[in-house]
Structures are given as C-alpha cells and as structure tokens.
Design a protein around this motif. Structure first.
Motif, PDB file in Angstrom:
ATOM      1  N   SER A 159     -13.012 -80.646 -23.196  1.00  0.00           N
ATOM      2  CA  SER A 159     -11.916 -79.961 -23.880  1.00  0.00           C
ATOM      3  C   SER A 159     -10.550 -80.371 -23.333  1.00  0.00           C
ATOM      4  O   SER A 159      -9.545 -79.739 -23.637  1.00  0.00           O
ATOM      5  CB  SER A 159     -12.077 -78.443 -23.740  1.00  0.00           C
ATOM      6  OG  SER A 159     -11.992 -78.064 -22.364  1.00  0.00           O
ATOM      7  N   PHE A 160     -10.492 -81.438 -22.573  1.00  0.00           N
ATOM      8  CA  PHE A 160      -9.221 -81.901 -21.991  1.00  0.00           C
ATOM      9  C   PHE A 160      -8.230 -82.269 -23.087  1.00  0.00           C
ATOM     10  O   PHE A 160      -8.597 -82.818 -24.126  1.00  0.00           O
ATOM     11  CB  PHE A 160      -9.475 -83.115 -21.095  1.00  0.00           C
ATOM     12  CG  PHE A 160      -8.245 -83.899 -20.765  1.00  0.00           C
ATOM     13  CD1 PHE A 160      -7.353 -83.457 -19.806  1.00  0.00           C
ATOM     14  CD2 PHE A 160      -7.964 -85.085 -21.443  1.00  0.00           C
ATOM     15  CE1 PHE A 160      -6.213 -84.176 -19.512  1.00  0.00           C
ATOM     16  CE2 PHE A 160      -6.823 -85.818 -21.149  1.00  0.00           C
ATOM     17  CZ  PHE A 160      -5.948 -85.363 -20.178  1.00  0.00           C
ATOM     18  N   ARG A 161      -6.955 -81.985 -22.839  1.00  0.00           N
ATOM     19  CA  ARG A 161      -5.887 -82.459 -23.709  1.00  0.00           C
ATOM     20  C   ARG A 161      -4.654 -82.737 -22.864  1.00  0.00           C
ATOM     21  O   ARG A 161      -4.437 -82.095 -21.823  1.00  0.00           O
ATOM     22  CB  ARG A 161      -5.555 -81.446 -24.809  1.00  0.00           C
ATOM     23  CG  ARG A 161      -5.004 -80.132 -24.310  1.00  0.00           C
ATOM     24  CD  ARG A 161      -4.654 -79.218 -25.471  1.00  0.00           C
ATOM     25  NE  ARG A 161      -3.620 -79.808 -26.312  1.00  0.00           N
ATOM     26  CZ  ARG A 161      -3.276 -79.330 -27.507  1.00  0.00           C
ATOM     27  NH1 ARG A 161      -3.916 -78.292 -28.003  1.00  0.00           N
ATOM     28  NH2 ARG A 161      -2.318 -79.887 -28.203  1.00  0.00           N
ATOM     29  N   HIS A 162      -3.852 -83.716 -23.293  1.00  0.00           N
ATOM     30  CA  HIS A 162      -2.622 -84.038 -22.585  1.00  0.00           C
ATOM     31  C   HIS A 162      -1.587 -82.938 -22.783  1.00  0.00           C
ATOM     32  O   HIS A 162      -1.556 -82.264 -23.829  1.00  0.00           O
ATOM     33  CB  HIS A 162      -2.058 -85.378 -23.081  1.00  0.00           C
ATOM     34  CG  HIS A 162      -2.870 -86.569 -22.654  1.00  0.00           C
ATOM     35  ND1 HIS A 162      -2.951 -86.975 -21.338  1.00  0.00           N
ATOM     36  CD2 HIS A 162      -3.629 -87.444 -23.376  1.00  0.00           C
ATOM     37  CE1 HIS A 162      -3.718 -88.058 -21.271  1.00  0.00           C
ATOM     38  NE2 HIS A 162      -4.151 -88.351 -22.482  1.00  0.00           N
ATOM     39  N   LYS A 163      -0.738 -82.762 -21.770  1.00  0.00           N
ATOM     40  CA  LYS A 163       0.278 -81.717 -21.814  1.00  0.00           C
ATOM     41  C   LYS A 163       1.665 -82.263 -22.124  1.00  0.00           C
ATOM     42  O   LYS A 163       2.613 -81.485 -22.329  1.00  0.00           O
ATOM     43  CB  LYS A 163       0.311 -80.966 -20.472  1.00  0.00           C
ATOM     44  CG  LYS A 163      -1.005 -80.261 -20.165  1.00  0.00           C
ATOM     45  CD  LYS A 163      -0.948 -79.572 -18.806  1.00  0.00           C
ATOM     46  CE  LYS A 163      -2.272 -78.879 -18.500  1.00  0.00           C
ATOM     47  NZ  LYS A 163      -2.251 -78.229 -17.162  1.00  0.00           N
ATOM     48  N   GLU A 164       1.803 -83.599 -22.130  1.00  0.00           N
ATOM     49  CA  GLU A 164       3.060 -84.236 -22.502  1.00  0.00           C
ATOM     50  C   GLU A 164       2.757 -85.432 -23.395  1.00  0.00           C
ATOM     51  O   GLU A 164       1.595 -85.709 -23.706  1.00  0.00           O
ATOM     52  CB  GLU A 164       3.854 -84.653 -21.258  1.00  0.00           C
ATOM     53  CG  GLU A 164       4.347 -83.491 -20.409  1.00  0.00           C
ATOM     54  CD  GLU A 164       5.273 -83.952 -19.294  1.00  0.00           C
ATOM     55  OE1 GLU A 164       6.111 -84.836 -19.533  1.00  0.00           O
ATOM     56  OE2 GLU A 164       5.131 -83.428 -18.166  1.00  0.00           O
ATOM     57  N   ALA A 165       3.798 -86.154 -23.799  1.00  0.00           N
ATOM     58  CA  ALA A 165       3.666 -87.224 -24.781  1.00  0.00           C
ATOM     59  C   ALA A 165       2.681 -88.304 -24.330  1.00  0.00           C
ATOM     60  O   ALA A 165       2.660 -88.697 -23.158  1.00  0.00           O
ATOM     61  CB  ALA A 165       5.034 -87.845 -25.045  1.00  0.00           C
ATOM     62  N   ILE A 166       1.868 -88.763 -25.268  1.00  0.00           N
ATOM     63  CA  ILE A 166       0.977 -89.905 -25.019  1.00  0.00           C
ATOM     64  C   ILE A 166       1.791 -91.163 -25.264  1.00  0.00           C
ATOM     65  O   ILE A 166       2.177 -91.468 -26.395  1.00  0.00           O
ATOM     66  CB  ILE A 166      -0.250 -89.853 -25.943  1.00  0.00           C
ATOM     67  CG1 ILE A 166      -1.061 -88.584 -25.664  1.00  0.00           C
ATOM     68  CG2 ILE A 166      -1.120 -91.090 -25.756  1.00  0.00           C
ATOM     69  CD1 ILE A 166      -2.207 -88.369 -26.638  1.00  0.00           C
ATOM     70  N   SER A 167       2.071 -91.907 -24.215  1.00  0.00           N
ATOM     71  CA  SER A 167       2.983 -93.047 -24.286  1.00  0.00           C
ATOM     72  C   SER A 167       2.287 -94.365 -24.563  1.00  0.00           C
ATOM     73  O   SER A 167       2.938 -95.331 -24.994  1.00  0.00           O
ATOM     74  CB  SER A 167       3.770 -93.163 -22.969  1.00  0.00           C
ATOM     75  OG  SER A 167       2.865 -93.290 -21.874  1.00  0.00           O
ATOM     76  N   CYS A 168       0.959 -94.450 -24.328  1.00  0.00           N
ATOM     77  CA  CYS A 168       0.269 -95.735 -24.447  1.00  0.00           C
ATOM     78  C   CYS A 168      -1.229 -95.516 -24.654  1.00  0.00           C
ATOM     79  O   CYS A 168      -1.771 -94.470 -24.281  1.00  0.00           O
ATOM     80  CB  CYS A 168       0.515 -96.597 -23.199  1.00  0.00           C
ATOM     81  SG  CYS A 168       0.250 -95.717 -21.641  1.00  0.00           S
ATOM     82  N   MET A 169      -1.875 -96.537 -25.235  1.00  0.00           N
ATOM     83  CA  MET A 169      -3.313 -96.479 -25.477  1.00  0.00           C
ATOM     84  C   MET A 169      -3.919 -97.861 -25.263  1.00  0.00           C
ATOM     85  O   MET A 169      -3.245 -98.883 -25.410  1.00  0.00           O
ATOM     86  CB  MET A 169      -3.601 -96.012 -26.906  1.00  0.00           C
ATOM     87  CG  MET A 169      -3.159 -94.602 -27.210  1.00  0.00           C
ATOM     88  SD  MET A 169      -3.571 -94.084 -28.913  1.00  0.00           S
ATOM     89  CE  MET A 169      -2.404 -95.070 -29.848  1.00  0.00           C
ATOM     90  N   ALA A 170      -5.208 -97.876 -24.928  1.00  0.00           N
ATOM     91  CA  ALA A 170      -5.963 -99.125 -24.802  1.00  0.00           C
ATOM     92  C   ALA A 170      -7.391 -98.857 -25.246  1.00  0.00           C
ATOM     93  O   ALA A 170      -7.932 -97.774 -25.000  1.00  0.00           O
ATOM     94  CB  ALA A 170      -5.935 -99.646 -23.359  1.00  0.00           C
ATOM     95  N   TYR A 171      -8.007 -99.854 -25.885  1.00  0.00           N
ATOM     96  CA  TYR A 171      -9.342 -99.667 -26.445  1.00  0.00           C
ATOM     97  C   TYR A 171     -10.331-100.635 -25.807  1.00  0.00           C
ATOM     98  O   TYR A 171     -10.101-101.846 -25.784  1.00  0.00           O
ATOM     99  CB  TYR A 171      -9.311 -99.879 -27.962  1.00  0.00           C
ATOM    100  CG  TYR A 171     -10.659 -99.704 -28.628  1.00  0.00           C
ATOM    101  CD1 TYR A 171     -11.349 -98.495 -28.539  1.00  0.00           C
ATOM    102  CD2 TYR A 171     -11.242-100.743 -29.348  1.00  0.00           C
ATOM    103  CE1 TYR A 171     -12.583 -98.324 -29.148  1.00  0.00           C
ATOM    104  CE2 TYR A 171     -12.476-100.580 -29.970  1.00  0.00           C
ATOM    105  CZ  TYR A 171     -13.148 -99.375 -29.868  1.00  0.00           C
ATOM    106  OH  TYR A 171     -14.365 -99.200 -30.463  1.00  0.00           O
ATOM    107  N   ASN A 172     -11.417-100.095 -25.264  1.00  0.00           N
ATOM    108  CA  ASN A 172     -12.509-100.897 -24.714  1.00  0.00           C
ATOM    109  C   ASN A 172     -13.495-101.186 -25.836  1.00  0.00           C
ATOM    110  O   ASN A 172     -14.262-100.308 -26.250  1.00  0.00           O
ATOM    111  CB  ASN A 172     -13.189-100.139 -23.564  1.00  0.00           C
ATOM    112  CG  ASN A 172     -14.231-100.971 -22.850  1.00  0.00           C
ATOM    113  OD1 ASN A 172     -14.878-101.829 -23.446  1.00  0.00           O
ATOM    114  ND2 ASN A 172     -14.404-100.728 -21.558  1.00  0.00           N
ATOM    115  N   GLN A 173     -13.483-102.427 -26.330  1.00  0.00           N
ATOM    116  CA  GLN A 173     -14.287-102.777 -27.495  1.00  0.00           C
ATOM    117  C   GLN A 173     -15.786-102.711 -27.211  1.00  0.00           C
ATOM    118  O   GLN A 173     -16.571-102.293 -28.061  1.00  0.00           O
ATOM    119  CB  GLN A 173     -13.914-104.182 -27.965  1.00  0.00           C
ATOM    120  CG  GLN A 173     -12.437-104.359 -28.294  1.00  0.00           C
ATOM    121  CD  GLN A 173     -12.084-105.788 -28.615  1.00  0.00           C
ATOM    122  OE1 GLN A 173     -12.957-106.620 -28.867  1.00  0.00           O
ATOM    123  NE2 GLN A 173     -10.796-106.112 -28.618  1.00  0.00           N
TER     124      GLN A 173
END
Length: 422
Positions: A159-173
């Motif tokens: 149930s984790f969620r970020h508390k501030e803006a998500i600035s970046c993402m990366a995907y492990n294919q």
C-alpha cells in the motif's frame, strides 16, 4: 477507451522565429581580455563530422512542458495540463492526445505501446496506445498505487505511495518492474503483473532527480540533490534492494543521469550537476566496480538533462544550449562535436529516435523541450570518426551567443571604467 478521431484544440503553435541553429563559425575572432574566465573555441570546432538543423519548432501558448519521450513510432509530451499529446515522426504533426484526471505530468516513459505518466497527485498512470493509419486510441489500464480498501488503516508494503512529486521513472524490461523516484527521497518498485508495490526504500538524503537502469544486469542508478549518485541491486531471490556503491565526486546537486552500455560489456554512467559539470564512470569488466573517468566541462549553468545514443552523449542545460559529445573508442576522451543554441530558456528534457539513412552516415532525431514553452525537433547526422580528419582541442566549446554577450558586457564595463577615470 478514449477514441480521438478529431484532435482537440492544440495549445501549440508553429514557431518561425530564427532560433534555428547558429554556426560556430560565427564566433568572433577576438579573444577575451587577459584574466577572463572565458575561452574562445579554436577554429577547428565544431567537428565537421556532425551536421544538424531544426526541422520543427512548436510553442505552447501557456503552461510549461515538463517531459518528452519516444515510443512506438510516436513522440509524447507531458506538461502542466492533464492532457498528454502524441506527435508523428519525423515532422511532429499532432497525432492525437489523451487526458488524465490529474495534470502536471512531471515524468513520462514509453516502452513499446505502453506509456507511463506521473502526476501531481503522486500517482503513476499506465496507458496502452494504438496508432493505426486512421485513428489514435489510448486506454488507461492501471493506476499506481491502485485503490486499496484498507489504505491508511493497515500499512503494508503493497500500500506504499509517494508523499511528494514523482520526478523520474525507469522500467526493467526483463523483470517487468517499474521504478519511481520522488522528491520525498524514496524509490518505489512496482510489479506491473500484480500492480502493487514490491519494495520501497529511502534512497537519498535529499530529493531524487533521476534514475536509470542497466537492462543487461538490472543495476539501478539514482542521483539526488544531496550531490551523490548511488548504485542499487536487487537481493537475489528476494524483493528487497541493497546499496552497492555511492559515487561522491560532485560538489553540487546532481540533476540528471544517462547510461551508455554496449554488447561488448562496456558500461559508462554519466551524471550532470548544478555547477555545469558532467561526471562519468566506467564499469570494470572483472570486478563490476565503477571507476571515475573524469569530468566534461563546457556548460556555464546547471546540466538539467542527459541522454545517450551509441557513443554519443547529449546534454541539455540551464544555459539554453544542447551539447553533443562523442566518446573515443577504448578511452576516456570525449570531444564536444557541437553546441546547439536550442531554446530561449533552460532545456528541461531530451529524447532521441534513431534513423539510419546511409551506410557511412548515422542520423537521428533529437527532441527538446524548454522552459520557454517550446518543443523542437532537430535532425542530426554524424559521420564515423575514421571518415573525417580534424584537429581536437582540450578547450571547451562555447555557445557563440554566450561569448558575444560576455564580450559585450566586458566592453561596457571597460568603457565605464575609462569614462570614470577621465
């Protein structure tokens, strides 16, 4: 499913202003006065092995464009609004758009026909995009974290969620994992098949600005305003991640990361910081450790974005320019091939699409967005190193417009000093 047969009113307009490329040959032959920190580039720059020109320039009438990415033969842009727009290659005419319930798309990532977007509600939305010859379709397939009936009552890892803006993402294919980095200093790891949080951890002492992943060995790299770059590995047979190395060579916030990995087991990690410096490290083939190779200097203000393509590194900066660097095979030497006067303000995000036109000439499209609310497309052609003979210089290549402004300012100061003396 959202079907957009008719493209809605676009806030973008064609920009015909002459922010087109400026030749380095326009640099004044005069040298700065003695003691000046500015150094004029040698006549041998830019390298004759690179040609570029702007093929499209679009200006957004209001609101900042935050992010740009390429995927499935399209270009996607995210902005302050809740609408994500898709553009055709290479001319970048508008193909369609899709709207989320929340705006401020800080980060956007594409893998095939899957698009990941982060929003001001600190959530990630996942879209499936299809683009047949006639119609453009976009369907939202998931929201992370997904609604939980007991959210806030029983705190679980899922149930984790970020508390501030998500600035970046990366995907492990390979493993189907999405990594999210946030200004709340945490990294979340999401298993897409189950649409839940597999792991999360506090990664830095300050906000996280960029994350990248090495698809060959699943190594995760993160950088932060705490001036560090960190390397993470997933614990074998477990969901948790562990810190394997901290790179501490920067003395100012690190804003951007880019990875250059080849099939020959060569791996370089680049990091851009707020002092205008780009640091780089090379991975040892036997030990797997990263050795610091040095710094690339040239930008006068913060490096805000980095992207690699083969042995090329492209850097966007607060000084309004984009630099194209080429690494010499088998060494740490990097040559700045050219400086592109790209925008009227800081360059926020870059994306590339490869286009091999000839056997002896590799071409690609470069997409840039800036704080000036402009979205531009650049056609770049690079000849192989052995085709062109030229002299190299260790001096940084300066933007001609910045040199001209600096010289004008120094001349005005000199004239004022002389008039005051008289």
């Amino acid at each position: 499913m959202q079907n957009h047969n008719n493209i809605p009113f676009s806030p973008f307009t064609l920009d015909y202003d002459s922010d087109a490329p400026v030749s380095e040959n326009n640099i004044s032959p005069r040298s700065p006065k003695p003691g000046s920190p500015w150094v004029l580039s040698h006549p041998s720059t830019p390298s004759p092995s690179l040609l570029y020109h702007c093929i499209s320039a679009l200006s957004r009438q209001e609101g900042t464009i935050h992010s740009v990415t390429t995927g499935n033969g399209l270009v996607f842009t995210g902005s302050e609004s809740s609408r994500i727009r898709a553009w055709r290659l290479p001319e970048c005419t508008e193909r369609g758009s899709f709207r989320a319930s929340c705006g401020d798309v800080r980060a956007i990532l594409a893998f095939g026909n899957t698009i990941f977007t982060s929003h001001k509600d600190f959530k990630v939305r996942i879209w499936k995009v299809t683009s047949p010859s006639e119609n453009f379709h976009a369907k939202k397939v998931a929201v992370l974290p997904k609604p939980h009936p007991f959210f806030g009552i029983f705190k679980t890892r899922g149930s984790f969620r970020h508390k501030e803006a998500i600035s970046c993402m990366a995907y492990n294919q390979v493993e189907g994992l999405l990594y999210t980095g946030s200004w709340d200093r945490t990294i979340g790891v999401w298993r897409l098949s189950e649409q839940n949080c597999m792991d999360y951890f506090v990664a830095h002492e300050d906000q996280i600005n960029s994350i990248v992943i090495n698809q060959s060995d699943s190594t995760l790299f993160s950088c932060s305003s705490d001036c560090t770059v960190k390397i993470w590995r997933r614990v074998f047979g477990m969901n948790s991640h562990t810190l394997t190395m901290t790179l501490k060579t920067h003395y100012s916030p690190v804003n951007a990361l880019a990875l250059s990995a080849s099939s020959q087991n060569s791996c370089f990690i680049y990091s851009g910081s707020s002092d205008g410096v780009i640091g780089f490290w090379e991975k040892e083939k036997h030990s797997g450790r990263f050795n610091h190779g040095g710094f690339l200097q040239g930008h006068r203000f913060s490096v805000l974005c980095l992207i690699t393509i083969d042995k090329l590194l492209l850097s966007g900066s607060e000084d309004t320019t984009i630099r194209v660097w080429r690494r010499e095979e088998g060494s740490y030497f990097h040559e700045c091939l050219t400086v592109i006067e790209a925008h009227r303000g800081p360059v926020k995000s870059l994306a590339v699409a490869l286009d091999v036109e000839k056997v002896m000439c590799v071409g690609f499209l470069l997409f840039s967005v800036g704080v000036d609310q402009a979205f531009k497309v650049w056609k770049i052609k690079v000849l192989p190193e052995e085709v062109v003979e030229y002299e190299t210089s260790s001096s940084p290549v300066l933007s001609p417009r910045w040199v001209e402004k600096k010289l004008q300012h120094e001349n005005m100061v000199m004239e004022h000093d002389i008039s005051s003396f008289l």
